[in-house]
Motif scaffolding. Structure first.
Motif: not given
Length: 135
Positions: A81-110
């Motif tokens: 839902a955040l990714a589909r927000s009409p707000s670029n600011d909301v999408q940017n929050l999703l990228v910066v605060d969630v998607l850029e932090h999906l690190h860890g073991s490759s099994e968990i990340r995948e």
């Protein structure tokens, strides 16, 4: 649980606590004080930690599969839902605060990446997957 898609960053904290009910009871959420719970980037950061923990516990069978899958589905639906927000600011929050932090073991990340919705995957592919630009 379906909620109105946030049209701006200030709507993100309330949206997340309503869309992901288990998050409110989590240790990650409760690490934030009341003021911090109103800061979109902080609450998204804690949701990311919660997501990684649940996905790890599910893979390592440390929690019941039914409970984990239901809660993870709520998280993935909220992220979509955040990714589909009409707000670029909301999408940017999703990228910066969630998607850029999906690190860890490759099994968990995948496992996390394979569970993302199509709009969330598109943002990941556009902003995270390519990596840093080379001069």
């Amino acid at each position: 649980m379906t909620q109105k898609v946030p049209s701006g960053p200030s709507e993100v904290p309330s949206f997340l606590t309503k869309s992901v009910p288990g998050f409110r009871a989590s240790a990650e959420f409760n690490r934030l004080d009341d003021a911090s719970r109103r800061v979109p980037g902080l609450i998204l950061g804690q949701l990311t930690i919660y997501l990684r923990r649940l996905q790890t516990e599910l893979i390592h069978r440390q929690i019941g599969a039914d409970v984990a899958r239901a809660e993870l589905q709520d998280i993935y639906s909220a992220l979509e839902a955040l990714a589909r927000s009409p707000s670029n600011d909301v999408q940017n929050l999703l990228v910066v605060d969630v998607l850029e932090h999906l690190h860890g073991s490759s099994e968990i990340r995948e496992a996390i990446l394979s569970s993302l919705g199509p709009s969330t995957r598109d943002l990941y592919a556009k902003w995270v997957e390519p990596g840093p630009s080379l001069p």
